[in-house]
Design a protein around this motif. Structure first.
Motif, short mmCIF file in Angstrom:
data_model
loop_
_atom_site.label_atom_id
_atom_site.label_comp_id
_atom_site.label_asym_id
_atom_site.label_seq_id
_atom_site.Cartn_x
_atom_site.Cartn_y
_atom_site.Cartn_z
N ASN A 20 1.21 0.42 15.87
CA ASN A 20 0.82 0.64 16.99
C ASN A 20 -0.98 0.84 16.86
OD1 ASN A 20 3.18 1.28 18.42
ND2 ASN A 20 3.65 3.22 16.64
N GLU A 21 -1.07 0.63 18.34
CA GLU A 21 -3.02 1.13 17.93
C GLU A 21 -3.46 1.90 17.87
OE1 GLU A 21 -6.42 -0.08 21.26
OE2 GLU A 21 -4.19 -0.23 21.60
N GLY A 22 -4.15 2.40 16.60
CA GLY A 22 -4.57 3.81 17.16
C GLY A 22 -3.99 4.08 15.39
N GLU A 23 -2.76 3.79 14.90
CA GLU A 23 -1.75 4.36 14.04
C GLU A 23 -2.29 3.56 12.71
OE1 GLU A 23 -0.47 6.79 14.18
OE2 GLU A 23 -0.63 7.44 16.34
N HIS A 24 -2.19 4.22 11.27
CA HIS A 24 -2.43 3.72 10.21
C HIS A 24 -0.84 3.12 9.65
CE1 HIS A 24 -6.42 5.16 11.40
NE2 HIS A 24 -5.97 5.41 10.82
N GLU A 25 -0.11 3.21 9.86
CA GLU A 25 1.33 2.56 9.17
C GLU A 25 2.39 1.04 10.14
OE1 GLU A 25 2.97 6.47 7.36
OE2 GLU A 25 3.69 6.27 9.84
N ALA A 26 2.37 0.78 9.56
CA ALA A 26 3.13 -0.68 10.38
C ALA A 26 4.39 -1.31 8.90
CB ALA A 26 2.27 -1.99 9.37
N ILE A 27 5.31 -1.92 9.65
CA ILE A 27 6.27 -3.01 9.42
C ILE A 27 6.02 -4.22 9.63
CG2 ILE A 27 8.33 -3.43 10.13
CD1 ILE A 27 8.47 -0.94 12.18
N ILE A 28 6.90 -4.97 8.59
CA ILE A 28 6.79 -6.27 8.11
C ILE A 28 8.33 -6.53 8.33
CG2 ILE A 28 6.83 -6.49 5.76
CD1 ILE A 28 4.76 -9.17 6.11
N ILE A 29 8.02 -7.50 9.70
CA ILE A 29 9.35 -8.80 9.76
C ILE A 29 9.70 -10.38 9.30
CG2 ILE A 29 10.98 -9.42 11.27
CD1 ILE A 29 10.31 -8.00 13.14
N ASP A 30 9.91 -10.26 7.51
CA ASP A 30 10.61 -11.53 7.14
C ASP A 30 9.06 -12.01 6.48
OD1 ASP A 30 13.10 -11.91 8.15
OD2 ASP A 30 12.38 -13.50 9.36
N PRO A 31 8.89 -11.38 5.34
CA PRO A 31 7.39 -11.56 4.32
C PRO A 31 7.09 -12.43 4.05
CG PRO A 31 9.16 -10.14 3.29
CD PRO A 31 9.10 -9.93 4.74
N SER A 32 7.10 -14.25 4.50
CA SER A 32 7.77 -15.29 3.69
C SER A 32 5.62 -16.13 3.38
CB SER A 32 7.84 -16.41 4.80
OG SER A 32 6.47 -16.08 6.36
N CYS A 33 5.03 -14.91 3.13
CA CYS A 33 3.78 -15.28 3.27
C CYS A 33 3.46 -14.78 1.75
CB CYS A 33 2.61 -14.93 3.93
SG CYS A 33 2.54 -16.16 5.51
N GLU A 34 1.99 -15.28 1.03
CA GLU A 34 1.71 -14.65 -0.38
C GLU A 34 1.43 -13.38 -0.45
OE1 GLU A 34 1.03 -16.89 1.30
OE2 GLU A 34 0.54 -19.00 0.00
N ALA A 35 2.33 -12.46 -1.12
CA ALA A 35 2.57 -11.34 -1.08
C ALA A 35 0.55 -10.68 -0.57
CB ALA A 35 2.30 -10.45 -2.09
N GLU A 36 -0.24 -11.14 -1.57
CA GLU A 36 -2.03 -11.20 -1.51
C GLU A 36 -2.40 -11.36 -0.67
OE1 GLU A 36 -3.56 -8.82 -3.46
OE2 GLU A 36 -1.46 -8.60 -4.64
N ARG A 37 -1.82 -12.65 0.80
CA ARG A 37 -2.19 -12.66 1.54
C ARG A 37 -1.89 -11.58 2.55
NH1 ARG A 37 -0.16 -18.01 5.53
NH2 ARG A 37 -1.12 -17.37 7.37
N THR A 38 -0.77 -11.25 2.77
CA THR A 38 0.08 -9.77 3.78
C THR A 38 -1.15 -8.48 3.26
OG1 THR A 38 1.81 -11.14 3.66
CG2 THR A 38 1.97 -8.73 4.43
N LEU A 39 -0.83 -8.44 1.93
CA LEU A 39 -2.00 -7.03 1.22
C LEU A 39 -3.49 -7.37 2.27
CD1 LEU A 39 -0.43 -6.64 -1.57
CD2 LEU A 39 -0.18 -5.66 -0.01
N ALA A 40 -4.15 -8.35 1.29
CA ALA A 40 -5.45 -8.64 2.30
C ALA A 40 -5.34 -8.23 4.00
CB ALA A 40 -5.85 -10.20 2.13
N VAL A 41 -4.45 -8.83 4.40
CA VAL A 41 -4.41 -8.09 6.08
C VAL A 41 -4.63 -6.90 6.02
CG1 VAL A 41 -2.92 -8.59 8.33
CG2 VAL A 41 -3.26 -10.36 6.08
N LEU A 42 -2.89 -6.46 5.54
CA LEU A 42 -2.87 -5.04 5.78
C LEU A 42 -3.99 -4.48 5.61
CD1 LEU A 42 0.72 -5.12 4.25
CD2 LEU A 42 0.05 -4.63 6.55
N ARG A 43 -4.80 -4.41 4.73
CA ARG A 43 -6.23 -3.67 4.39
C ARG A 43 -6.77 -4.05 5.47
NH1 ARG A 43 -5.01 -5.81 -1.38
NH2 ARG A 43 -6.14 -7.43 -0.35
N GLU A 44 -7.89 -4.97 5.48
CA GLU A 44 -8.09 -4.92 6.90
C GLU A 44 -7.98 -4.18 8.47
OE1 GLU A 44 -9.74 -9.14 9.45
OE2 GLU A 44 -8.85 -9.52 7.74
N GLU A 45 -6.67 -4.25 8.21
CA GLU A 45 -6.38 -3.80 9.34
C GLU A 45 -6.18 -1.74 9.24
OE1 GLU A 45 -6.02 -4.41 12.25
OE2 GLU A 45 -6.38 -6.52 11.75
N GLY A 46 -6.46 -1.72 7.73
CA GLY A 46 -6.08 0.01 7.78
C GLY A 46 -4.64 0.37 7.93
#
Length: 207
Positions: A20-46
């Motif tokens: 949700n916009e303005g929030e700091h928690e997330a869900i991922i559906i079907d994590p197919s990509c490399e974990a570090e790539r996904t974690l980098a996106v999460l960090r970038e978005e806070g």
């Protein structure tokens, strides 16, 4: 609700980060990509990952689930009929493609009609077997995350173990009953809309 689409892994599978916009928690559906790539996106978005939702238990949809779960503490969800696939490389079909991809059994198993509430987001679980016995679609707001049940102008394969075209047809009929024009986010390929698929998908025109 915001959606970030990522595509990767051995079968170019789509994974989706929901928040949700303005929030700091997330869900991922079907994590197919490399974990570090996904974690980098999460960090970038806070964002802090709270839950991992699987549309089914095939290897290309669970690729980084275990590593993400260990590094974030996120809760892993899958339909009860596909939970056995996660730790078994033969059942999740990774051995058939020369790989050994596994994850521990899910923290939570779900079934038809369940609701998952994580990160301020609530998703409805629609059981849509046919591609596998435990395939599900996740419905939220005006969105459908359809995994390998329904694609843009196509549908999921039914020639794998546990697959059935007859059963898939019944699942597709359930999707056809959904009103409105939700955005369809499939497990592979481009996003589309339910009304477009109703009007143009050759597999739906046969139902």
């Amino acid at each position: 609700m915001e959606v970030i689409k990522m595509t990767g892994g051995p079968a170019m599978t789509n994974s989706y980060i929901l928040f949700n916009e303005g929030e700091h928690e997330a869900i991922i559906i079907d994590p197919s990509c490399e974990a570090e790539r996904t974690l980098a996106v999460l960090r970038e978005e806070g964002l802090r990952l709270r839950a991992i939702l699987l549309t089914h238990g095939h290897f290309d949809h669970i690729g980084s689930a275990e590593e993400l779960r260990k590094k974030t503490g996120a809760t892993l969800y899958v339909h009860e009929s596909d939970d056995e696939k996660l730790p078994d490389p033969e059942k999740n079909m990774s051995t058939s493609f020369g790989m050994n991809i596994t994850t521990a059994p899910a923290d939570m198993v779900v079934g038809e009609g369940d609701f998952i509430s994580e990160a301020g987001i609530t998703l409805y679980v629609m059981h849509t077997p046919g591609h596998t016995k435990g395939c599900v679609c996740y419905l939220a707001e005006d969105m459908i995350f359809s995994g390998d049940t329904l694609f843009n102008m196509s549908v999921g394969r039914t020639d794998f173990p546990g697959g059935s075209f007859e059963i898939l047809e019944n699942s597709l009929k359930k999707l056809l009953e959904i009103e409105g024009d939700p955005i369809l986010y499939p497990g592979h390929g481009e996003s589309t809309s339910l009304l477009f698929e109703k009007a143009n998908n050759p597999f739906l025109s046969l139902l």
